[in-house]
Design an enzyme around this catalytic site. Structure first.
Site, PDB file in Angstrom:
ATOM      1  N   ARG A 103      -4.355 -10.319   3.629  1.00  0.00           N
ATOM      2  CA  ARG A 103      -4.517 -10.284   2.174  1.00  0.00           C
ATOM      3  C   ARG A 103      -3.231  -9.727   1.570  1.00  0.00           C
ATOM      4  O   ARG A 103      -2.920  -8.549   1.754  1.00  0.00           O
ATOM      5  CB  ARG A 103      -5.725  -9.410   1.808  1.00  0.00           C
ATOM      6  CG  ARG A 103      -6.024  -9.336   0.319  1.00  0.00           C
ATOM      7  CD  ARG A 103      -7.198  -8.394   0.060  1.00  0.00           C
ATOM      8  NE  ARG A 103      -7.553  -8.338  -1.349  1.00  0.00           N
ATOM      9  CZ  ARG A 103      -6.966  -7.544  -2.244  1.00  0.00           C
ATOM     10  NH1 ARG A 103      -5.993  -6.711  -1.858  1.00  0.00           N
ATOM     11  NH2 ARG A 103      -7.343  -7.552  -3.504  1.00  0.00           N
ATOM     12  N   LYS A 123       0.818  -1.207   0.000  1.00  0.00           N
ATOM     13  CA  LYS A 123       0.000   0.000   0.000  1.00  0.00           C
ATOM     14  C   LYS A 123       0.861   1.271   0.000  1.00  0.00           C
ATOM     15  O   LYS A 123       2.032   1.257   0.378  1.00  0.00           O
ATOM     16  CB  LYS A 123      -0.935   0.005   1.217  1.00  0.00           C
ATOM     17  CG  LYS A 123      -2.026  -1.064   1.165  1.00  0.00           C
ATOM     18  CD  LYS A 123      -3.122  -0.698   0.184  1.00  0.00           C
ATOM     19  CE  LYS A 123      -4.193  -1.766   0.060  1.00  0.00           C
ATOM     20  NZ  LYS A 123      -5.037  -1.878   1.248  1.00  0.00           N
TER      21      LYS A 123
END
Length: 298
Positions: A263, A229
């Site tokens: 995830r 991210k």
């Protein structure tokens, strides 16, 4: 507010149970041309199917397939286009030995995906786009992941201010989970995800990781998607593909905070880090240290 009744020990997906005695790994497979990390790598169905089997071999417990990019600034696509990307991949994965979660917020796509063999729906809008996803999960027994996001992928980073990001995200997830339960879902079907990177600042993402136990206290299985991210890029000043070490570190922090499903893009690296972490934790002795107990130097 819903109160916790103790940590969930499994996550139910149709007739399967994902044990949560330690963090499970959901391997990411993006069949999109424009995802922030690996957009275009697996647009070809053959490449996507091959990568899915690699994810299994690397140790994932779930395969999470996304056919619509939810990167910051992304535009939505039609259900027809999303399904056109998903259909050939799902059709080629009928024999996959792990359950498949489909990352979609569209009821029509979710219905077709479940008919094609998927076992869970990963809804990044937490039922805000289509509350009917909860009834679909209740009717079929599919797993349901409810993720917090402010706005849409196109608008979510325009305002990342919160009074208390953990309190606000937790309250929204509690409300979404309640709606799913009221629609007929069983508690073990419904997982929650605080949505790292979705309408949060760098500081907000770090706060959510640091106080993840407050999200875990909801009593639902907790998904975390920190992998590659942008907040990791801001901390490390590296490109998405070079954020593996930072992603693994975030996953370990999440696991210590109570995350049940991680995830990730980098399945093997995450699994190996969790294995080492668990081996070290198993050697810890409760109470006074061995040195102190043996009269060693304090």
């Amino acid at each position: 507010m819903l109160s916790a009744t103790g940590p969930a020990r499994s996550w139910r997906l149709l007739d399967r149970e994902i044990p949560l005695d330690g963090p499970a790994i959901a391997g990411v497979l993006n069949v999109t041309p424009d995802s922030f990390s690996d957009g275009g790598c697996f647009v070809d169905p053959g490449s996507a199917i091959a990568r899915a089997w690699e994810i299994v071999e690397e140790g994932a417990a779930v395969l999470d397939i996304g056919a619509e990019s939810t990167r910051p600034g992304a535009d939505s696509i039609s259900p027809r286009e999303e399904w056109a990307r998903l259909e050939p991949v799902l059709g080629g994965l009928r024999d996959l030995p792990i359950p498949i979660s489909v990352d979609t917020s569209k009821l029509a796509v979710a219905e077709r995906a479940l008919d094609a063999g998927a076992a869970a729906i990963n809804d990044v809008t937490a039922l805000r786009r289509d509350p009917g996803l909860a009834a679909l999960a209740a009717r079929t027994g599919a797993g349901l992941v409810l993720m917090h996001m402010r706005g849409t992928p196109r608008t979510m980073q325009r305002d990342t201010r919160y009074g208390d990001v953990v309190y606000d995200v937790r309250a929204a997830l509690v409300a979404a989970r309640r709606a799913a339960l009221e629609a007929g879902c069983a508690p073990r079907q419904v997982a929650v995800d605080p949505g790292l990177g979705f309408g949060k600042s760098v500081e907000g993402n770090l706060e959510l990781l640091a106080r993840l136990d407050e999200i875990a206290a909801i009593g639902a299985p907790v998904w975390i998607g920190a992998s590659r991210k942008s907040f990791l890029g801001a901390l490390l000043d590296v490109r998405p593909r070079d954020r593996v070490a930072g992603s693994v570190a975030a996953c370990l922090a999440a696991a210590r905070g109570g995350a049940d499903v991680l995830r990730v893009h980098d399945v093997r690296e995450t699994r190996e880090a969790l294995t080492v972490e668990a081996a070290v934790a198993a050697r810890k002795v409760p109470g006074p240290s061995r040195a102190r107990a043996a009269g060693g130097q304090g």
